[in-house]
Design an enzyme around this catalytic site. Sequence first.
Site, PDB file in Angstrom:
ATOM      1  N   ASP A  76      16.217 -10.012 -13.801  1.00  0.00           N
ATOM      2  CA  ASP A  76      16.242  -9.547 -15.417  1.00  0.00           C
ATOM      3  C   ASP A  76      14.634 -10.378 -15.676  1.00  0.00           C
ATOM      4  OD1 ASP A  76      17.162  -9.699 -18.170  1.00  0.00           O
ATOM      5  OD2 ASP A  76      18.282 -11.988 -18.130  1.00  0.00           O
ATOM      6  N   ASN A  95      22.696  -0.693 -21.094  1.00  0.00           N
ATOM      7  CA  ASN A  95      21.359  -0.286 -21.237  1.00  0.00           C
ATOM      8  C   ASN A  95      21.050   0.741 -22.079  1.00  0.00           C
ATOM      9  OD1 ASN A  95      20.131  -2.096 -18.170  1.00  0.00           O
ATOM     10  ND2 ASN A  95      20.120  -3.276 -20.110  1.00  0.00           N
TER      11      ASN A  95
END
Length: 249
Positions: A20, A68
Site C-alpha cells: 500500500d 480496485n
Amino acid sequence: MAAAPPEPTAAPLHVAIVMDGNGRWAKRRGLPRTLGHRAGVEALKRTVAAAPALGIKWLTVFGFSTENWSRPAAEVAELMALPKRYFDSDLTRLEREGVRVRCWGRREGLSPELVKMLDEAEARTAHNDTFFLQIAFNYGGQADIVDAARAFAAEVAAGRARPEDLDEAMFARHLSSRDAPPTDLIIRPSGEQRLSNFLLWEAAYAEFVFQDVLWPDFSVDHLKAALEEFSRRDRRYGGTPADGVLAAG
C-alpha cells in the site's frame, strides 16, 4: 527469583504484505500514480529477493483487490499491466531460483492475455519448492469466502458432501490459501491500520505489524524490523499466556 524472559518467537514461516502507498508515494513527488505502481514492483522484487535468507518460506502479497476496479480506468489499466512488468523481468529468475508462484483471486474480469500470463507463471514454476510466492490479484477476502462457500455447496448438491461434514478445516480447503500454511505475520506499510479485505479468514491468529513507510520505499531493513517485532510477540492462539492470566487472544 524472577521468571526467565520468554523465548523469542521463531521466525514466521508465512508472511503476508499489503503493498500500500504507491499512489501517495507518486503524489508526494509530483509524479503520475502509474509511476508509483511501477516503483512498487521494484519494492516487491527487493522483498522477494530478501525473504528466503530471513527465514521466510511463504510470502503472500496483495496486488489488486476486487474493490480496485472502482479506481480511474487509466490506473486500473496500469495495475493490470503490473504482473506483465514483473514476470517479464523476473519470471525466468524465479523459476531458476526455485520459487513457486501461485496467483490467488478470481480470473473472471481479467483479460485473456493476463489470465494466460498468470497461468504460465504458475505452470513454469509448479515444480519448485524452495520458496513460495502467492500474488493475490483480483482478490478479496470476502469474495474468497463466498467462492469457498459456493464450492462446498456445489459438492453438497452433487452428493459428494453433506452439510454436516463442514467444519473449519474442510472450509479452509476451499479457500485460495488451501495449499499454504497458516499466515503468521501480516505487514501493512503506508501508515494505515486495517486489513482492507485481505486474508480475512487467514488472519484469525496472525500477528500484525503496521509501518509508517510507503510501499515503494519498503526496504530490507523494514522487513527485518517487522520480523524483529514479530519475534517479541507472545503467540497464544487463545491459550494461557506466560504470566498465567487468561486472555481471549
